[in-house]
Design an enzyme around this catalytic site. Structure first.
Site, PDB file in Angstrom:
ATOM      1  N   HIS A  19       0.880  -1.325  -0.044  1.00 55.41           N
ATOM      2  CA  HIS A  19      -0.010  -0.165   0.033  1.00 55.41           C
ATOM      3  C   HIS A  19       0.775   1.377  -0.096  1.00 55.41           C
ATOM      4  O   HIS A  19       1.306   1.713   1.135  1.00 55.41           O
ATOM      5  CB  HIS A  19      -0.896   0.020   1.203  1.00 55.41           C
ATOM      6  CG  HIS A  19      -2.075   1.039   1.126  1.00 55.41           C
ATOM      7  ND1 HIS A  19      -3.093   0.879   1.957  1.00 55.41           N
ATOM      8  CD2 HIS A  19      -2.085   2.177   0.676  1.00 55.41           C
ATOM      9  CE1 HIS A  19      -3.966   2.132   1.676  1.00 55.41           C
ATOM     10  NE2 HIS A  19      -3.075   2.823   0.912  1.00 55.41           N
ATOM     11  N   HIS A  21       1.217   4.629  -2.329  1.00 49.49           N
ATOM     12  CA  HIS A  21       0.651   5.598  -3.564  1.00 49.49           C
ATOM     13  C   HIS A  21       1.839   6.406  -4.135  1.00 49.49           C
ATOM     14  O   HIS A  21       2.644   6.994  -3.169  1.00 49.49           O
ATOM     15  CB  HIS A  21      -0.245   6.744  -3.168  1.00 49.49           C
ATOM     16  CG  HIS A  21      -1.571   6.108  -2.509  1.00 49.49           C
ATOM     17  ND1 HIS A  21      -2.776   5.867  -3.156  1.00 49.49           N
ATOM     18  CD2 HIS A  21      -1.856   5.771  -1.227  1.00 49.49           C
ATOM     19  CE1 HIS A  21      -3.373   5.570  -2.529  1.00 49.49           C
ATOM     20  NE2 HIS A  21      -3.014   5.147  -0.986  1.00 49.49           N
ATOM     21  N   HIS A 195      -9.643   0.739  -1.372  1.00 47.52           N
ATOM     22  CA  HIS A 195      -9.571   1.316  -0.015  1.00 47.52           C
ATOM     23  C   HIS A 195     -11.048   1.322   0.450  1.00 47.52           C
ATOM     24  O   HIS A 195     -11.864   1.602  -0.220  1.00 47.52           O
ATOM     25  CB  HIS A 195      -9.238   2.845  -0.137  1.00 47.52           C
ATOM     26  CG  HIS A 195      -7.891   3.009  -0.353  1.00 47.52           C
ATOM     27  ND1 HIS A 195      -7.090   2.471  -1.498  1.00 47.52           N
ATOM     28  CD2 HIS A 195      -6.856   3.819   0.412  1.00 47.52           C
ATOM     29  CE1 HIS A 195      -5.689   3.277  -1.263  1.00 47.52           C
ATOM     30  NE2 HIS A 195      -5.516   3.868  -0.539  1.00 47.52           N
ATOM     31  N   GLU A 198     -11.291   2.953   5.744  1.00 43.30           N
ATOM     32  CA  GLU A 198     -10.386   4.030   6.411  1.00 43.30           C
ATOM     33  C   GLU A 198     -11.073   5.049   7.180  1.00 43.30           C
ATOM     34  O   GLU A 198     -10.995   4.997   8.654  1.00 43.30           O
ATOM     35  CB  GLU A 198      -9.576   4.777   5.149  1.00 43.30           C
ATOM     36  CG  GLU A 198      -8.503   5.496   5.662  1.00 43.30           C
ATOM     37  CD  GLU A 198      -7.905   6.284   4.440  1.00 43.30           C
ATOM     38  OE1 GLU A 198      -8.223   6.306   3.409  1.00 43.30           O
ATOM     39  OE2 GLU A 198      -6.669   7.052   4.755  1.00 43.30           O
ATOM     40  N   ASP A 276       1.596   3.995   2.908  1.00 45.87           N
ATOM     41  CA  ASP A 276       0.489   4.826   2.280  1.00 45.87           C
ATOM     42  C   ASP A 276       1.229   5.942   1.367  1.00 45.87           C
ATOM     43  O   ASP A 276       1.455   6.010   0.274  1.00 45.87           O
ATOM     44  CB  ASP A 276      -0.358   5.476   3.228  1.00 45.87           C
ATOM     45  CG  ASP A 276      -1.649   5.587   2.702  1.00 45.87           C
ATOM     46  OD1 ASP A 276      -2.169   5.436   1.382  1.00 45.87           O
ATOM     47  OD2 ASP A 276      -2.816   6.021   3.535  1.00 45.87           O
ATOM     48  N   ASP A 277       1.468   7.099   2.048  1.00 45.68           N
ATOM     49  CA  ASP A 277       1.975   8.297   1.336  1.00 45.68           C
ATOM     50  C   ASP A 277       3.266   8.962   2.187  1.00 45.68           C
ATOM     51  O   ASP A 277       3.045   9.758   3.199  1.00 45.68           O
ATOM     52  CB  ASP A 277       0.884   9.363   1.256  1.00 45.68           C
ATOM     53  CG  ASP A 277      -0.531   8.917   0.459  1.00 45.68           C
ATOM     54  OD1 ASP A 277      -0.192   8.857  -0.456  1.00 45.68           O
ATOM     55  OD2 ASP A 277      -1.425   8.545   1.102  1.00 45.68           O
TER      56      ASP A 277
HETATM   57  N1  HPA Z   1      -6.806   7.184   1.010  1.00 42.27           N
HETATM   58  C1  HPA Z   1      -7.428   7.669  -0.253  1.00 42.27           C
HETATM   59  N2  HPA Z   1      -6.848   7.963  -0.929  1.00 42.27           N
HETATM   60  C2  HPA Z   1      -5.488   8.206  -1.021  1.00 42.27           C
HETATM   61  C3  HPA Z   1      -4.911   7.968   0.032  1.00 42.27           C
HETATM   62  C4  HPA Z   1      -5.518   7.198   1.263  1.00 42.27           C
HETATM   63  O1  HPA Z   1      -4.943   6.958   2.407  1.00 42.27           O
HETATM   64  N3  HPA Z   1      -3.698   8.355  -0.303  1.00 42.27           N
HETATM   65  C5  HPA Z   1      -3.661   8.755  -1.461  1.00 42.27           C
HETATM   66  N4  HPA Z   1      -4.730   8.529  -1.952  1.00 42.27           N
HETATM   67 ZN    ZN Z   2      -3.875   4.687   0.464  1.00 48.39          ZN
END
Ligand code: HPA
Ligand code: ZN
Length: 336
Positions: A19, A21, A195, A198, A276-277
């Site tokens: 996971h 991006h 996703h 969350e 994630d990011d």
């Molecule tokens: N959630 C949804 N969209 C996203 C995320 C995330 O954590 N990171 C980048 N796009």
């Molecule tokens: Zn994500």
């Protein structure tokens, strides 16, 4: 985790990242360098001013800045440089295999051809010793028609795609909005993830499974709100790609001590740890492991389970899984 040995275990162990991006790996320094190279004007005066804007209250407040950061990506080399930088960090963190998300609609909406996006990311993957797969994500705040058009545009590059995913603003954009495009992706033998859970409710995890027929849930941490759903996820051994630092920065949990990673593992859910990011949330995959193991009473056995889960939940064939699982076992046997 006061235990230096445990820290060495989680950082040194072989792992897969499922996971990430790729646009979320764009560090402020690279954003500024690319802005200059491409004569893009940013609404921030300096790297420090941009970094100072990384104070998020929820998912949407992050996404607004994340899409602004991605606006500096124009040429194939930009996508190459971004991906190569991520893969260098992943290699340092002992990532053997990464299944990488990218958001083509963020770029095609600005007039960047999808071939430019895919060629740049792909070329960096070929040049890295890390094993990789690419997962094209649809932006769920846009329409399903736009997602279908994006999938069609990507078809000449089908051989370079591992699967499709679903990201961006979750609440109000449930999985069932994308039933037809996931059906089309399934016909194309693409692997399916989304996703769900969350910020959204457990019902979104259920519809990702039932309507989209996904094979992995990204985040999924809100499943614990529904005991029947947990039982199902355990029964089906459905993996969750958990992102601890992301969850704290986007206020899914108040602090790391309140994160439910240990409860997920104790419930026998197939949880994994991911970044994630990483450029926006304060760290790469090993930073996520360190933060979680420092704040929670996680053990060496949990570390081994998380490493094994990451390979078991990946989309590589059983033979390659076996090689990496054996490497995990050897690593833990040696570090006895
Ligand atoms: N959630 C949804 N969209 C996203 C995320 C995330 O954590 N990171 C980048 N796009
Ligand atoms: Zn994500």
């Amino acid at each position: 985790m006061h235990d230096e040995q445990l820290r060495q275990l989680v950082t040194g162990m072989p792992k897969a990242e499922l996971h990430i991006h790729i646009e979320g790996s764009l560090e402020p320094e690279l954003i500024f360098a690319l802005a200059q190279r491409n004569s893009v004007t940013l609404p921030y005066d300096s790297v420090e001013a941009l970094r100072a804007a990384y104070a998020f209250s929820d998912l949407q407040s992050f996404l607004d800045i994340y899409y602004a950061g991605a606006s500096v990506l124009l040429a194939e080399q930009d996508f190459y440089d971004m991906t190569a930088a991520y893969l260098r960090r992943a290699e340092q963190d002992n990532v053997r295999h990464a299944e990488i998300f990218f958001d083509p609609q963020t770029h095609t909406a600005r007039g960047v051809p999808i071939a430019t996006v895919i060629d740049g990311i792909w070329r960096a993957c070929q040049d890295s010793p890390v094993s990789t797969g690419l997962i094209l994500c649809f932006l769920r705040h846009l329409s399903e028609e736009e997602a279908i058009a994006t999938l069609e545009e990507a078809l000449p590059h089908r051989a370079r795609l591992l699967g499709v995913g679903l990201d961006s603003s979750e609440v109000g954009n449930p999985p069932e909005k994308f039933a037809r495009v996931f059906e089309r992706a399934r016909q194309l033998d693409l692997r399916l993830v989304a996703h769900a859970g969350e910020e959204g409710p457990p019902a979104y995890i259920e519809s990702a499974l039932d309507v989209l027929q996904v094979e992995r849930i990204d985040h999924g941490v809100r499943c614990l709100d529904d005991a029947n759903l947990v039982a199902r996820l355990v029964r089906e051994q459905m993996a969750l790609t958990v992102c601890p630092l992301s969850n704290i920065k986007l206020r899914v949990f108040g602090d790391m001590a309140g994160h439910n990673l240990l409860e997920l593992l104790d419930a026998r859910l197939v949880a994994t740890v991911n970044s994630d990011d990483p450029a926006y949330f304060g760290g790469y995959i090993n930073d996520n492991f360190i933060a979680a193991f420092e704040a929670l009473p996680l053990t060496r056995a949990h570390a081994r389970t998380l490493a094994r889960n990451s390979f078991n939940a990946s989309f590589v064939d059983d033979e390659r899984k076996r090689v990496w699982l054996d490497e995990v076992d050897a690593f833990f046997a040696e570090a006895a």
